[in-house]
Design an enzyme around this catalytic site. Structure first.
Site, PDB file in Angstrom:
ATOM      1  N   CYS A   1      -9.220 -28.407 -19.927  1.00  0.00           N
ATOM      2  CA  CYS A   1     -10.047 -29.703 -18.844  1.00  0.00           C
ATOM      3  C   CYS A   1     -11.247 -30.885 -20.008  1.00  0.00           C
ATOM      4  CB  CYS A   1     -11.370 -28.884 -17.944  1.00  0.00           C
ATOM      5  SG  CYS A   1     -12.455 -27.101 -18.671  1.00  0.00           S
TER       6      CYS A   1
ATOM      7  N   VAL B   1       0.737  -1.240   0.061  1.00  0.00           N
ATOM      8  CA  VAL B   1       0.230   0.087   0.118  1.00  0.00           C
ATOM      9  C   VAL B   1       0.738   1.501  -0.041  1.00  0.00           C
ATOM     10  CG1 VAL B   1      -1.726   1.385   1.158  1.00  0.00           C
ATOM     11  CG2 VAL B   1      -2.230  -1.113   1.090  1.00  0.00           C
TER      12      VAL B   1
ATOM     13  N   CYS C   1      -9.713 -26.347 -14.181  1.00  0.00           N
ATOM     14  CA  CYS C   1     -10.666 -25.962 -14.914  1.00  0.00           C
ATOM     15  C   CYS C   1     -10.655 -23.970 -14.712  1.00  0.00           C
ATOM     16  CB  CYS C   1     -11.644 -26.420 -14.919  1.00  0.00           C
ATOM     17  SG  CYS C   1     -13.764 -25.350 -15.876  1.00  0.00           S
TER      18      CYS C   1
ATOM     19  N   CYS D   1      16.531 -27.550  -6.641  1.00  0.00           N
ATOM     20  CA  CYS D   1      15.636 -28.574  -4.895  1.00  0.00           C
ATOM     21  C   CYS D   1      14.597 -27.465  -4.334  1.00  0.00           C
ATOM     22  CB  CYS D   1      17.272 -28.656  -4.141  1.00  0.00           C
ATOM     23  SG  CYS D   1      15.753 -30.133  -2.399  1.00  0.00           S
TER      24      CYS D   1
END
Length: 542
Positions: free
Chosen positions: A444, A2, A470, A516
């Site tokens: 999907c 902000v 989706c 990693c």
């Protein structure tokens, strides 16, 4: 984060909605506030609210001799007299102030008690440096910058003791407008360069404030911040961590010079084909004058033609002169690409007849057509949604790279679509960089729509992993799920690697590599460059 304009608007909200003279009846703190702080905050009980002020990113609420200092951090906000105290994400306020007639709630903020006298003295001493203050002084700001001779500009602008209120967005855009590289040091600049840098910082801050206040999207004015390409020359944006605090920095190597001597201020490209005139009265022969513009009636708000001397609906005489009295309007440069208002969905037509004048209002109630093959999820940026609906990817080599959630990573050589990452709840400490390297985006199984790329934020061994789901809203989405890193190699621990991007300046900046997935200190030494990997997607809050 902000920044100053957001903090100033929060102060204006309190000033307009919370009346002075109210007594603190009840104080409630959350578990995020320690017991000692909670007990200190409860010392405000019974105090009288006397006013509010802002300085940069800080807000001060005065209660007699005591003051409440608030810093909104990355995602802080306030709510006044809210019927439900929980936000949409379920977070509870860190502090609830129950006054005689009003309730003020602070979310995701840092709150502490200070002495009113100390706060007032600090505000009076630094308000001439506050980029959001109407008392801002260019000479004082230039002198403060000039004293930091050995520091880089990216550090100087973010120093809240020099120009309070400047955040990462303002820093990056102001440096671009000034044509200066973020790593340039102050002693390399001339007085003319310093003056122009301060002016560009102030100008973009006022634009920031105006957009936030009116609801106009600020991201449309970004030239480098979280953009894949420069908004001026369309060169790929360089993204790195630069400066003492390693803050994310975005700049264009073509437009921003490392040697200030090569920067000619008079020849700097103007933002959005900027017209050289302001609200203060300067004009151009090709710009419509005030008397040639449509005007709105103050009584019935009907928009009338420029030639009308009185309102066609209520016959109210046309007002004379510019009545806008905001202290920011006199200095704010007009940007022709923005009207600072929400798009109109109604058309008003005046119909004259023998019995008088009527106003016909035409509203578009039809459903907007949705793109058939749009791969965008609801969490995607507004810019991508708009471009997908209209089929406009004017300057993108890859479709979708105009999203403000993206940064550079060598995308100019790619010819595919990369969906943005939905990660609105990412915190400042979670500045990880995740990359999509899937050769193709799956669809999907139920709707046959391109899936949305998301990131796991839940604590556990899969935190930080990307997956496809989706892209439809929660109410209508199917149960499609697929890990996006199924082709990533395994590290020496036998765990799936993460893909990251080099953010250091140098020949490898923007290159992707596998490493990693464990936290720092527990990682193994596995390292592998990604071959022909696509670009980088940065999680919000970095």
């Amino acid at each position: 984060m902000v920044e100053g304009p957001g903090c100033k608007l929060n102060g204006e909200k309190i000033r307009s909605k919370v009346q002075k003279g109210q007594k603190v009846k009840y104080i409630k703190t959350s578990s995020k506030t320690t017991n000692s702080d909670g007990n200190t905050l409860r010392s405000l009980h019974g105090c009288i609210f006397t006013g509010v002020e802002t300085l940069g990113k800080e807000l001060f609420m005065y209660f007699g001799p005591k003051a409440l200092r608030v810093h909104f951090g990355m995602n802080g906000s306030i709510r006044i007299n809210a019927a439900v105290v929980k936000e949409k994400n379920g977070s509870i306020p860190v502090l609830e102030l129950h006054l005689s007639n009003d309730i003020v709630c602070f979310f995701d903020s840092t709150v502490e008690i200070r002495l009113t006298e100390d706060c007032e003295q600090r505000v009076r001493a630094q308000e001439v440096l506050d980029v959001c203050s109407p008392k801002f002084s260019f000479s004082h700001a230039e002198e403060a910058v000039r004293k930091q001779s050995s520091r880089m500009l990216c550090d100087v602008l973010l120093d809240q003791a020099i120009m309070p209120g400047v955040g990462n967005i303002i820093k990056n855009e102001a440096l671009f407008d000034s044509g200066l590289h973020p790593a340039v040091k102050v002693h390399q600049l001339t007085n003319e360069h310093i003056h122009h840098l301060v002016k560009m910082t102030r100008d973009f801050t006022l634009l920031f404030y105006k957009c936030r206040k009116s609801g106009s999207p600020l991201y449309k004015h970004y030239k480098v911040y979280k953009r894949p390409q420069c908004g001026q020359c369309f060169h790929v944006i360089t993204v790195c961590r630069l400066g003492d605090n390693g803050r994310m920095t975005y700049f264009c190597e073509r437009c921003q010079k490392g040697d200030p001597s090569g920067v000619n201020i008079s020849k700097l490209p103007v933002r959005n084909s900027l017209i050289g005139w302001t609200y203060s009265g300067k004009s151009d022969g090709n710009v419509a004058k005030k008397e040639e513009e449509d005007w709105a009636c103050k009584l019935c708000t009907l928009i009338n033609r420029p030639t009308a001397k009185a309102c066609d609906a209520c016959l109210t005489p046309r007002p004379e002169g510019d009545t806008e009295a905001s202290p920011f309007s006199t200095d704010l440069i007009k940007y022709p690409c923005t009207a600072f208002k929400k798009p109109e969905e109604e058309l008003k037509v005046n119909w004259r007849s023998a019995f008088g004048t009527s106003t016909l209002v035409f509203s578009d109630l039809s459903e907007k057509p949705k793109p058939v093959n749009s791969p965008l999820s609801p969490a995607s940026s507004h810019l991508n949604s708009l471009a997908a609906e209209r089929g406009l990817y004017k300057y993108s080599v890859c479709q979708g790279t105009t999203s403000p959630n993206y940064a550079s990573g060598g995308w100019q050589k790619q010819n595919c679509f990369f969906p943005p990452v939905s990660s609105h709840k990412a915190k400042a400490t979670d500045c990880s960089f995740s990359i999509s390297s899937s050769p193709s985006i799956p669809c999907c199984s139920t709707h046959r729509r391109p899936a949305a790329l998301r990131v796991v934020h839940k604590e556990g061994e899969n935190k930080g992993r990307q997956f496809y789901t989706c892209s439809l809203p929660r109410e209508t989405k199917c149960n499609f799920f697929e890990w996006a890193d199924s082709h990533f190699p395994f590290c020496h621990h036998g765990k799936r690697c993460l893909m990251r991007t080099v953010l250091k300046l140098g020949p490898n900046n923007g290159r992707n590599f596998y490493t990693c997935s464990l936290i720092k200190g527990k990682q193994c030494d596995f390292f592998q460059w990604v071959k022909n990997g696509p670009g980088l997607s940065i999680l919000p809050g970095c």
